[in-house]
Design an enzyme around this catalytic site. Structure first.
Site, PDB file in Angstrom:
ATOM      1  N   ASP A 268       0.807  -1.225   0.000  1.00 22.28           N
ATOM      2  CA  ASP A 268       0.000   0.000   0.000  1.00 22.28           C
ATOM      3  C   ASP A 268       0.839   1.273   0.000  1.00 22.28           C
ATOM      4  O   ASP A 268       0.354   2.329   0.370  1.00 22.28           O
ATOM      5  CB  ASP A 268      -0.909   0.006   1.232  1.00 22.28           C
ATOM      6  CG  ASP A 268      -0.123   0.110   2.521  1.00 22.28           C
ATOM      7  OD1 ASP A 268       1.043  -0.309   2.543  1.00 22.28           O
ATOM      8  OD2 ASP A 268      -0.670   0.612   3.504  1.00 22.28           O
ATOM      9  N   GLU A 269       2.080   1.165  -0.409  1.00 22.35           N
ATOM     10  CA  GLU A 269       3.003   2.279  -0.231  1.00 22.35           C
ATOM     11  C   GLU A 269       3.999   2.308  -1.392  1.00 22.35           C
ATOM     12  O   GLU A 269       4.544   1.270  -1.755  1.00 22.35           O
ATOM     13  CB  GLU A 269       3.752   1.994   1.068  1.00 22.35           C
ATOM     14  CG  GLU A 269       4.458   3.100   1.698  1.00 22.35           C
ATOM     15  CD  GLU A 269       5.258   2.548   2.868  1.00 22.35           C
ATOM     16  OE1 GLU A 269       6.332   3.054   3.096  1.00 22.35           O
ATOM     17  OE2 GLU A 269       4.806   1.586   3.525  1.00 22.35           O
TER      18      GLU A 269
END
Length: 407
Positions: free
Chosen positions: A105-106
């Site tokens: 998610d990054e």
DNA sequence: TCTGGGGTCCTAGGACCC
DNA sequence: TCTGGGGTCCTAGGACCC
């Protein structure tokens, strides 16, 4: 060197936000993803509503339940999250090839090479943020800075849903009041050590001599010193080859029966073998991990001349390693795990393994059937034995957390 | 409070060799 | 009969991240 333009972008409360998207009735509710309240485990994500009660990722589920008894506890679905993550990656890669996926998610983007394409960085960054949010229907936080450390710390300040840029000349004022554990690499142990030295904020690190940092952090000391001043020339790294693959299980209740533990170890070896086959990898190191009921963890590993991929080969080694650890055990076990590392893409067939070709063909056939119809669609003789052990397990009241073999 | 599962990287000691 | 220095490999443990 010209100032780089690094963007860090992070999906807010990722797992919990995906769950809300899949089930709109969860909107506005305290969601805790990671497991059910009575299970052994920790929260992997808490929605912002749950965070109001003090729940955060890494917190034991039972504690989270005490703090937030009306929260909605979900086990989560990693496959769904992985698919969202692939979309995330796809959208970002349209803006620049200079990208690093730091986790599901990054991500980091380096826009420095695209100056001609994007005359206004802040406009571009706003546009990236909007596009991701529209396409994924998830809120993201964005940080902008001259390097990875400042971009990442800027994102932390932007959460949830905001955007923060560290402008030239503002680096030290941005950093000075942040707690030291904001720096990646400073976890609970380092924080406790530094706390005893009265070092709590990043600016407190500025006064420490190099040698002190070297003693405290080893090779990382110099990097931490530089990062505390906002200096970081690490390049973005596109995800390289995976270095290891592992499978492990924490039991709902500690187990002391050898037969049960070996059966579960065999199951983990089978899943590991499947994963290796999927990645087309063979492993030169097999490692077994156990965690005793007092939480002490031990590992045993073996270096192999001929790398392995087949379940039979992995299990034979894992079993020996496990028995070395378990011989004369005085405590029961809360966890067993198996790991493959020192991975290679292919291997040379040994003259001393006349049956290996046959074994590999059988393995491929099993793999294909399972890819198509699921793990439980095809059981070998050993797994049939395992299945019996699972029913034995249930009779004895030891429900394993991992899904049973049959669907 | 009672501590997941998947990873990466570092450290330290012992064996072994020259 | 007391005991070098350095390099490399292997193993076990642990900190840390998401």
């Amino acid at each position: 060197m010209r100032r780089r333009c690094i963007v860090h972008i992070d999906i807010d409360a990722f797992f919990a936000s995906v769950e809300k998207l899949l089930d709109p009735s969860l909107e506005g509710k305290a969601i805790i993803v990671g497991g059910l309240p009575h299970e052994r485990g920790v929260a992997s994500t808490a929605s912002y509503e749950a965070r109001k009660y003090g729940v955060h990722s890494g917190m034991p589920l039972q504690k989270a339940y005490q703090l937030c008894p009306n929260g909605i506890f979900l086990r989560g679905n990693h496959r769904v999250y992985a698919s969202f993550s692939r979309n995330f990656h796809r959208i970002l890669s349209r803006y620049t090839p200079d990208m690093e996926m730091a986790s599901l998610d990054e991500a980091y983007l380096d826009l420095s090479r695209c100056r001609a394409l994007y005359p206004s960085f802040s406009q571009t960054v706003t546009q990236i943020k909007q596009t991701v949010e529209e396409k994924l229907k998830l809120s993201v936080s964005v940080g902008v800075g001259p390097n990875k450390i400042l971009a990442k710390l800027a994102t932390n300040r932007a959460k949830p849903g905001g955007m923060v840029e560290v402008k030239p000349g503002c680096e030290e004022s941005f950093l000075k009041e942040l707690p030291i554990e904001a720096l990646p690499g400073i976890g609970s142990k380092a924080r406790a050590e530094l706390d005893m030295l009265n070092i709590r904020k990043i600016k407190d690190l500025w006064g420490l001599p190099r040698e002190a940092l070297r003693t405290l952090f080893g090779l990382r000391g110099e990097e931490i010193r530089l990062q505390s001043h906002g200096i970081d020339d690490r390049p973005l790294e596109s995800s390289g080859e995976q270095k290891s693959i592992s499978r492990e299980t924490t039991f709902l209740k500690d187990i002391w029966e050898r037969r049960l533990l070996l059966a579960h170890l065999a199951y983990l070896c089978d899943r590991l073998s499947l994963a290796l086959r999927k990645e087309r990898c063979f492993s030169h190191i097999i490692e077994v991990k156990v965690r005793w009921s007092d939480f002490k963890t031990e590992v045993r590993r073996r270096l192999l001349v001929n790398p392995v991929q087949e379940m039979d080969d992995i299990y034979r080694i894992a079993r020996e390693l496990f028995l070395e650890l378990f011989q004369g055990a005085r405590l029961s076990l809360r966890l067993v795990g198996v790991k493959a590392s020192d991975l290679v893409r292919s291997r040379t067939l040994s003259l001393f393994e006349p049956h290996s070709l046959h074994k590999e063909r059988l393995g491929s056939a099993v793999f294909e059937v399972r890819e198509k119809y699921g793990f439980g669609a095809l059981l070998t003789a050993r797994e049939k034995m395992l299945e019996d052990v699972y029913s034995f397990t249930k009779e004895r009241g030891f429900i394993l957390k991992t899904a049973s073999l049959t669907k």
